[in-house]
Design a protein around this motif. Structure first.
Motif, short mmCIF file in Angstrom:
data_model
loop_
_atom_site.label_atom_id
_atom_site.label_comp_id
_atom_site.label_asym_id
_atom_site.label_seq_id
_atom_site.Cartn_x
_atom_site.Cartn_y
_atom_site.Cartn_z
N ASP A 1 21.77 21.48 57.45
CA ASP A 1 20.77 21.41 56.45
C ASP A 1 20.80 22.84 55.72
O ASP A 1 21.09 23.72 56.69
N CYS B 1 24.03 20.21 53.65
CA CYS B 1 23.01 19.18 52.87
C CYS B 1 21.97 19.90 52.23
O CYS B 1 21.22 20.75 52.85
N SER B 2 21.54 19.73 51.07
CA SER B 2 20.32 20.71 50.35
C SER B 2 19.83 19.64 49.21
O SER B 2 20.46 18.71 48.76
N THR B 3 18.69 19.90 48.84
CA THR B 3 18.13 19.23 47.90
C THR B 3 18.22 19.94 46.59
O THR B 3 18.11 19.29 45.43
N GLN B 4 19.16 21.10 46.78
CA GLN B 4 19.42 21.96 45.44
C GLN B 4 20.76 21.26 45.27
O GLN B 4 21.84 21.12 45.71
N ASP B 5 20.96 20.81 43.85
CA ASP B 5 22.28 20.31 43.22
C ASP B 5 22.77 20.95 42.04
O ASP B 5 23.48 20.33 41.18
N THR B 6 22.66 22.34 42.03
CA THR B 6 23.13 23.03 40.75
C THR B 6 24.53 23.30 41.03
O THR B 6 25.26 23.46 42.53
N ASP C 1 24.52 26.11 43.42
CA ASP C 1 24.23 25.90 45.00
C ASP C 1 25.47 25.42 45.79
O ASP C 1 25.77 25.95 47.02
N ARG C 2 25.88 24.77 44.93
CA ARG C 2 27.43 23.92 45.52
C ARG C 2 28.67 24.85 45.63
O ARG C 2 29.02 25.19 46.80
N TYR D 1 29.77 19.41 50.47
CA TYR D 1 28.31 19.88 50.05
C TYR D 1 27.62 18.37 49.64
O TYR D 1 28.08 17.88 48.53
N CYS E 1 24.26 16.47 48.31
CA CYS E 1 22.81 16.64 47.64
C CYS E 1 21.75 15.58 48.34
O CYS E 1 22.22 14.46 48.36
N LYS E 2 20.80 16.02 48.76
CA LYS E 2 19.61 15.00 49.29
C LYS E 2 18.84 14.67 48.31
O LYS E 2 18.57 15.40 47.41
#
Length: 125
Positions: free
Chosen positions: A52, A81-86, A89-90, A101, A103-104
């Motif tokens: 995470d 793993c992250s809720t951020q998916d820009t 971020d990646r 990477y 996205c959650k």
């Protein structure tokens, strides 16, 4: 079968991911934060760490950087793993040394496909 460590501060998410992986016959270790992950890695070297990004104490980027710059652990595959998916971020995740990477929330099939690709070829999707 591969040994996978799940590092997730959400107890529900941690148990859910561990359950999915155990159902696929993976050996699973689950911990709730980055500090505990680094302590566990000293005791047992997993093949893959599902990490995470947003956690207390040490975030996923910090843990990933430590793992990938340490000669003993640099070969462990890291899936951030992250809720951020820009794209930013990646990119930041991959610049820390992550091998993949996600996205959650993600589906179990996506996680399993990513794991299988890493184990088979050393590359993510």
């Amino acid at each position: 079968m591969a040994h996978i460590m799940v590092v997730e501060d959400s107890r529900t998410q941690r148990h859910l991911i561990a359950h999915w992986l155990k159902a696929q016959s993976f050996t699973v270790t689950a911990v709730g934060n980055g500090l505990d992950a680094l302590k566990k890695v000293r005791q047992e070297l997993p093949d893959i760490i599902i990490l995470d990004v947003v956690m207390p104490h040490l975030n996923g980027y910090e843990v990933c950087r430590f793992l990938k710059t340490n000669r003993r652990t640099q070969g462990i595959y890291v899936i951030l793993c992250s809720t951020q998916d820009t794209l930013s971020d990646r990119t930041q995740g991959l610049e820390q040394g992550a091998d993949a990477y996600l996205c959650k929330p993600f589906k179990p099939q996506v996680l399993l496909h990513t794991i299988q690709n890493l184990l088979a070829t050393g590359t993510s999707i």
